[in-house]
Design an enzyme around this catalytic site. Structure first.
Site, PDB file in Angstrom:
ATOM      1  CG  ASP A   1      -1.153  -7.365   3.816  1.00 55.45           C
ATOM      2  OD1 ASP A   1      -1.805  -6.465   3.251  1.00 55.45           O
ATOM      3  OD2 ASP A   1      -0.160  -7.133   4.509  1.00 55.45           O
TER       4      ASP A   1
ATOM      5  CD  GLU B   1      -1.234  -4.772  13.024  1.00 59.88           C
ATOM      6  OE1 GLU B   1      -0.393  -5.309  13.763  1.00 59.88           O
ATOM      7  OE2 GLU B   1      -1.023  -4.536  11.815  1.00 59.88           O
TER       8      GLU B   1
END
Ligand SMILES: *[C@@H]1O[C@H](CO)[C@@H](O)[C@H](O)[C@H]1NC(C)=O
Ligand SMILES: *[C@@H]1O[C@H](CO)[C@@H](O)[C@H](O)[C@H]1NC(C)=O
Length: 839
Positions: free
Chosen positions: A585, A809
């Site tokens: 990203d 995460e």
């Protein structure tokens, strides 16, 4: 996976759900598509061609039409899996499963029109107002920690859920038999969190069954309004029966008094089940056990009555929703039993019901064999890991397996018209309906398929059960379109779509994603197990088409250079335009996106793919493919060429190359907020000075020769605490980088700009282990770094798990704290393979 995008979605998806709650129409699969239906049949092609000729339309129009059509046409290669591979006839053992990872507890069949069973619960009278109804896993609902302690991916699991004062244990066992997927039983145990609690809470459990289609459910009620059983029939399941047994005290057979309510209606649409139950939970009832003071509780209507909510009253066509509410004082256990008619040979045989002590016994023996098989597979005990670490390993595996879902539906796809920036001229089209059997990154936040996550998931799964990995890979390869493209995010079916706002549903066929599915394929090839080789032979044409598409569609203008298509445009609000297709990203790339930039990580992925597929082609005796792929692999691996395109002498590492300047900042400019300001020097073509995961990709994917002169410098960067090394694992971006810890925009906090990610740490550990076992000048150092990094990563993940009960995460490189969403039992579950030193 596009996590930044996903994060925004997460925030907005609550909004999307709220809109639905406010009476927005329920989205039903396929309906939406009728308007845009995708062309796909050859006959249609002939007609269009004739029309185009008759009208004298230009060749470019035809080409566009052709491109748009191919985008939503499935690839013609034979499927990698046998026909009907998900059906109960071919794979009865996998027909039923916990394939609804986004609910706390539920099962369904692997079918486009599944039968679903699920659990909701609520603590009565704890707070004034409506009790909190628990059903789907949510980040912010206060439930947790929760997760599977044990789950074998096939026939057994045990999960613990902490909900305020309550502790729930949900267990299931399957029992094979017959041709329709066999039997299964659930046991749900609810106890007070704190032992010795005196004011025992009153709790309602809601067991429900939903059908989607024309199936038949016939409820049979008893004297107290409780359902004695539900019998039914579907074409896939044959005859079956659900029985909810009377509650008992946990661990014994002493009956407990329960109050019953029941509700039966047409299926309101899967995403609306929770709201639907809430809206019907509006009458007060008395719970009156003999000899105890009565207590009020909120319940569904008291007696069984069919409510048809469908327009025109044709509820049978859209399925049924049947819920039994049982209300009683904790602690207690309740069992739900599903019995398949065909396991009983059409009633000729008697089979003892899998409940009570028989169920206890089955649960016990499954738990024992799970633990034995776990140790045999991963050898954590033998390696000297502590009992708590072994339990973490078991939870990592179980959470991943318990997160496997079965999805079915149609994606929205934006065809690649071959000209960048021209996407807006075409409309998204509907992809054909496809099934997907896949693990998910996070049950609460990302409960759907993500392409690059799945490659990492299957690395763990295949060690445990190679047949599950073949199933998952076969399904993913079934998503190939005619060009060889697979969408990076799979949002299939009502339930998945309901969690994603419409503007994020569309997948672009110009965009790639790291081909991580090749990692489990490499492991299969290494092992050479016959069943895997049979699978790979079948899968090869698809793997080859997928790789060819990647290598051709993402190629750059300079030979053997590659570029991720689909970077964000250089908007004034973004510090650095993101590269969602790369999976990383907001990892900084060239400040000014251009068609001439070169992305190092992508080149490494392509090199890995070429090498692997060349080996595979050779092993399968496919000389044509081997002759093509072999030389490609050799030139991609040649270090001179890699140096020429990516070695940044001035930085002392490998790097991206592009139109770039360091002089970019976000500055507050009222009233717009933060605005990107580009200073001097002006951007020019050069290496991008962003040291981090991308810089060490040739090391991560083991593409360097152990004697390479670059191995030393990469190890330096990796081991330097000013750069990648942190006490909690390797950070994604060097602490020395000007982008380190920087937001990308006013609303976009840093993501791959410093945090420690487990998937890349796993690759790094694998590489260090690899170079630590190969003779070369850096052998000893690589081995030492491996053991230090492993200790750091394992130590931190264990501490965070111990204190929060979750796998996360990502982890902070500053204090090790778990960050992002949780539970994240996707690639963070690689912690198990790290403990096992299995790379
Ligand atoms: C780099 O970007 C700047 C600003 O957009 C542009 O003016 C320049 O032409 C670009 N240079 C190259 C080589 O693409
Ligand atoms: C690395 O160099 C050493 C010593 O020259 C040699 O023995 C070894 O085979 C080389 N390794 C590889 C993989 O080329």
């Amino acid at each position: 996976m596009a996590r930044g995008e996903r994060r925004r979605r997460g925030v907005q998806s609550d909004g999307a759900r709220t809109a639905e709650r406010r009476g927005g129409p329920a989205r039903r699969d396929g309906r939406r598509g009728e308007a845009m239906g995708a062309p796909g049949r050859p006959a249609l092609a002939v007609v269009v061609l004739a029309l185009a000729l008759a009208l004298g339309l230009s060749g470019s129009w035809l080409l566009s039409w052709q491109r748009a059509r191919r985008a939503v046409t499935l690839h013609p290669a034979p499927p990698a899996l046998p026909p009907d591979s998900s059906s109960p006839a071919v794979a009865p053992g996998l027909f039923w499963g916990t394939y609804r990872p986004h609910v706390y507890f539920g099962m369904k069949t692997r079918s486009p029109k599944p039968l679903l069973a699920g659990l909701m619960w609520a603590q009565q009278g704890s707070t004034p107002g409506t009790p909190k109804l628990r059903h789907t896993c949510e980040q912010g609902d206060g439930v947790g920690p929760y997760g599977w302690e044990l789950h074998d991916g096939l026939s057994f699991g045990r999960q613990h859920i902490q909900d305020g004062a309550l502790r729930l244990t949900t267990e299931f066992v399957k029992r094979p038999g017959g041709q329709h997927g066999g039997d299964w039983s659930w046991r749900v145990t609810v106890e007070p969190q704190a032992p010795g609690t005196t004011a025992l809470p009153l709790v309602s459990l809601f067991f429900y069954v939903v059908t989607d289609g024309k199936e038949v459910l016939v409820p049979e009620t008893g004297a107290k309004g409780q359902l004695k059983f539900i019998s039914g029939h579907t074409s896939e399941l044959g005859d079956f029966r659900f029985t909810l047994l009377a509650p008992t005290s946990p661990g014994d057979t002493t009956p407990k008094y329960g109050s019953y309510n029941v509700f039966w209606s047409s299926n309101p649409g899967l995403p609306l089940l929770t709201e639907f139950v809430k809206s019907r939970l509006n009458s007060w009832f008395q719970h009156r056990p003999p000899g105890a003071t009565p207590e009020r509780y909120l319940g569904l209507p008291g007696s069984l009555k069919w409510e048809d909510r469908s327009p025109g009253g044709q509820g049978q066509g859209q399925g049924q929703f049947l819920i039994q509410q049982v209300t009683l004082k904790v602690p207690f256990s309740l069992e739900l039993v599903f019995e398949s008619g065909s396991a009983r040979g059409g009633g000729r045989q008697t089979l003892e019901q899998l409940s009570g002590s028989l169920l206890t016994q089955a649960l016990k023996s499954h738990a024992t064999s799970f633990r034995e098989r776990f140790e045999k597979t991963f050898r954590l005990n033998e390696k000297g890991l502590r009992a708590e670490e072994q339990a973490l390993g078991q939870a990592a595996l179980s959470g991943l397996l318990g997160g496997i879902g079965y999805f079915y539906g149609q994606s929205l796809v934006l065809p690649d018209m071959g000209v960048e920036g021209s996407e807006q001229k075409v409309d998204p089209a509907l992809f054909p309906p496809v099934p997907l059997f896949t693990a998910v990154p996070s049950r609460s936040f990302f409960p759907r398929g993500f392409l690059w996550d799945e490659g990492f998931h299957q690395l763990v799964v295949q060690r445990w059960d190679p047949s599950l990995t073949r199933e998952a890979l076969g399904h993913w390869l079934g998503l190939l379109n005619a060009d060889g493209w697979i969408g990076r995010e799979q949002i299939l079916g009502d339930e998945a779509q309901a969690r994603v706002p419409p503007e994020f549903l569309v997948q672009q066929t110009a965009h790639a994603n790291p081909p991580t599915l090749l990692l489990p394929v490499a492991h299969m090839l290494e092992g050479g197990e016959p069943a895997n080789m049979v699978f790979l032979r079948k899968a090869f044409p698809r793997l080859y088409a997928w790789f060819s598409w990647l290598h051709k569609s993402q190629v750059g203008p300079v030979p053997l250079s590659y570029r991720w298509r689909g970077r964000d445009p250089a908007l004034p609000t973004l510090l650095n335009p993101k590269t969602l297709p790369s999976g990383l990203d907001d990892y900084p790339r060239a400040s000014h996106p251009s068609a001439t930039e070169r992305h190092l990580d992508l080149r490494c992925w392509v090199a890995l793919g070429a090498r692997l597929l060349a080996q595979l082609a050779e092993q399968l005796g496919d000389t044509e493919a081997a002759t093509e792929l072999g030389p490609l692999a050799a030139s991609l691996e040649a270090e001179e060429k890699l140096d020429e395109l990516h070695w940044a002498q001035e930085l002392g590492v490998f790097a991206d190359f592009g139109n770039h300047t360091k002089a970019v900042q976000l500055k507050p400019r009222p009233p717009q907020g933060l605005v990107r300001v580009v200073g001097r020097p002006h951007p020019r073509m050069q290496y991008v000075d962003a040291m981090g995961y991308v810089s060490i990709f040739p090391l991560l994917l083991r593409l360097l020769n152990p004697n390479s002169s670059h191995l030393g410098p990469l190890l330096d960067v990796l081991a330097d605490s000013r750069h990648l090394w942190s006490p909690f694992g390797l950070r994604s971006l060097a602490a020395s980088s000007s982008f380190y810890g920087q937001r990308n925009s006013e609303h976009d906090p840093p993501y791959w700009r410093g945090a420690v990610w487990l998937n890349v740490n796993y690759l790094a550990l694998g590489a260090l282990y690899h170079y630590g076992h190969l003779e070369g000048p850096h052998q000893a150092r690589a081995a030492k770094l491996h053991s230090e990094l492993r200790a750091n990563v394992v130590g931190n993940v264990w501490r965070q798990y111990h204190s929060t009960g979750f796998l996360w995460e990502q982890y902070s490189d500053r204090d090790g704290r778990g960050m992002g969403c949780r539970p994240f039992q996707g690639w963070t579950s690689l912690i198990l393979l790290i403990m096992a030193e299995d790379y």
